[in-house]
Design a protein around this motif. Structure first.
Motif, PDB file in Angstrom:
ATOM      1  N   GLY A 146      40.328   9.706  89.856  1.00 35.08           N
ATOM      2  CA  GLY A 146      39.067  10.018  90.525  1.00 35.08           C
ATOM      3  C   GLY A 146      38.926   9.267  91.837  1.00 35.08           C
ATOM      4  O   GLY A 146      38.558   9.844  92.869  1.00 35.08           O
ATOM      5  N   LEU A 164      46.020  14.624  80.650  1.00 34.30           N
ATOM      6  CA  LEU A 164      44.656  15.042  80.331  1.00 34.30           C
ATOM      7  C   LEU A 164      44.524  15.444  78.862  1.00 34.30           C
ATOM      8  O   LEU A 164      43.516  15.139  78.211  1.00 34.30           O
ATOM      9  N   ASP A 190      37.436  18.152  83.985  1.00 36.98           N
ATOM     10  CA  ASP A 190      38.477  17.727  84.914  1.00 36.98           C
ATOM     11  C   ASP A 190      39.710  18.616  84.808  1.00 36.98           C
ATOM     12  O   ASP A 190      40.273  19.050  85.812  1.00 36.98           O
ATOM     13  N   LEU A 201      42.174   7.813  84.456  1.00 38.12           N
ATOM     14  CA  LEU A 201      41.143   8.725  84.957  1.00 38.12           C
ATOM     15  C   LEU A 201      40.383   8.104  86.128  1.00 38.12           C
ATOM     16  O   LEU A 201      40.085   8.778  87.123  1.00 38.12           O
ATOM     17  N   MET A 217      35.835  12.799  86.126  1.00 40.15           N
ATOM     18  CA  MET A 217      36.887  11.799  85.909  1.00 40.15           C
ATOM     19  C   MET A 217      36.317  10.388  85.983  1.00 40.15           C
ATOM     20  O   MET A 217      36.632   9.539  85.136  1.00 40.15           O
ATOM     21  N   VAL A 234      36.577  15.316  80.160  1.00 35.06           N
ATOM     22  CA  VAL A 234      37.981  15.509  80.509  1.00 35.06           C
ATOM     23  C   VAL A 234      38.294  16.999  80.614  1.00 35.06           C
ATOM     24  O   VAL A 234      39.123  17.412  81.418  1.00 35.06           O
TER      25      VAL A 234
END
Length: 323
Positions: free
Chosen positions: A109, A153, A43, A105, A239, A40
């Motif tokens: 993505g 996030l 990301d 997530l 992700m 994460v």
């Protein structure tokens, strides 16, 4: 009196040793939790630079700083209290929170994959005014948008971190999450600051008299678009991988063990293929499977999210059309 003083000093030494051991334990737990949330973090690092795109160089670092401060507030004032209350009084809810975060997530993505293949959101060329010319209100809106994205996030990072220390005492969990909050924020936004200023560093080097500095500077300037593109791809992959893995593991924690068992079988099978590289093959296979699961689940969510607005628009158009 001397004997009492010696006893007191012994107690102080003993307490100091216990405190030192506790600090070591907290540091180790925080490091473990941070590593577990690494996907994460990648990301988060990949997403944030787009919020400073188009601003003048003198505004880039102040914007990153504002987002970083907002991230700390998200973690300490919103996420931490909720996570600690749930972990103390309703720990069985944590897997479901992680499942919800994993779905998000996977959706994010898969949505980015959809956009990359031409789905997009139809932005086109409707907004060609540079960010630097839109004034302080636009900057404020971009910062607020970045902080809202960071909230999701950061929640993932904190809950994933909490899941790695959920068996620890309340105070240890609290201190670990506080350490993780500051550590992750410093890491993410420190890297973001380096990324957004790298082209300025390249330009400064390119303007020096030294031939070597000029080559390095021009190389940095040319490399930045490729680095940003690579970072975007890595962020999408992270992700999907993290989202898929979170779903597989926490669906198992919630009682449905089949996906986690199958993932374990795949990892174990690849581990036995090679004694020298078994660990690498096992991790790679698990990562690929998790990412594929994340992509499939995310694609389903993306399809649903795009289908619902279309149906709503059709109903509204039908209601407004003359009979």
């Amino acid at each position: 009196m001397a004997g009492g003083l010696v006893a007191l000093l012994d107690d102080v030494v003993a307490l100091t040793k216990v405190a030192a051991a506790s600090i070591d334990d907290i540091g180790a737990a925080a490091g473990k939790a941070s590593i577990k949330a690494a996907g994460v973090v990648v990301d988060d690092t990949a997403v944030t630079p787009r919020y400073v795109h188009g601003f003048t160089p003198d505004r880039e670092l102040p914007i990153v700083r504002k987002i970083a401060v907002g991230s700390i507030r998200n973690k300490l004032l919103i996420i931490l209290p909720v996570a600690m209350i749930l972990s103390q009084f309703l720990p069985q809810a944590l897997p479901y929170l992680l499942i919800a975060g994993g779905l998000f997530l996977c959706y994010e993505g898969a949505e980015k994959v959809y956009e990359a293949f031409g789905g997009g959101h139809g932005h086109g060329h409707t907004d060609e005014v540079p960010a630097a010319e839109k004034g302080p209100e636009f900057e404020k809106s971009m910062v607020n948008g970045a902080i809202r994205t960071d909230l999701i996030l950061s929640a993932e990072i904190m809950v994933i971190s909490l899941s790695s220390v959920e068996s620890e005492p309340f105070l240890t969990r609290l201190l670990v999450l506080i350490v993780v909050a500051f550590l992750i924020t410093a890491l993410v936004y420190g890297v973001v600051a380096l990324i957004v200023k790298m082209d300025d560093v390249g330009l400064a080097l390119a303007q020096r008299q030294s031939t070597a500095s000029q080559k390095i500077g021009r190389g940095l300037v040319k490399a930045m678009p490729k680095i940003m593109s690579t970072l975007t791809v890595v962020g999408i992959a992270a992700m999907l991988w993290v989202g898929g893995h979170i779903l597989i593991v926490n669906v198992g924690e919630a009682g449905f063990h089949w996906p986690a068992d199958r993932l374990h079988d795949v990892e174990h099978g690849f581990a036995e293929l090679s004694h020298g590289f078994g660990g690498v093959l096992s991790w790679t296979a698990g990562t690929v499977v998790s990412a594929l699961v994340g992509l499939v689940i995310g694609a389903i969510v993306v399809a649903i999210m795009h289908l619902i607005p279309k149906r709503g628009a059709k109903k509204e158009a039908a209601a407004q059309s003359p009979e």
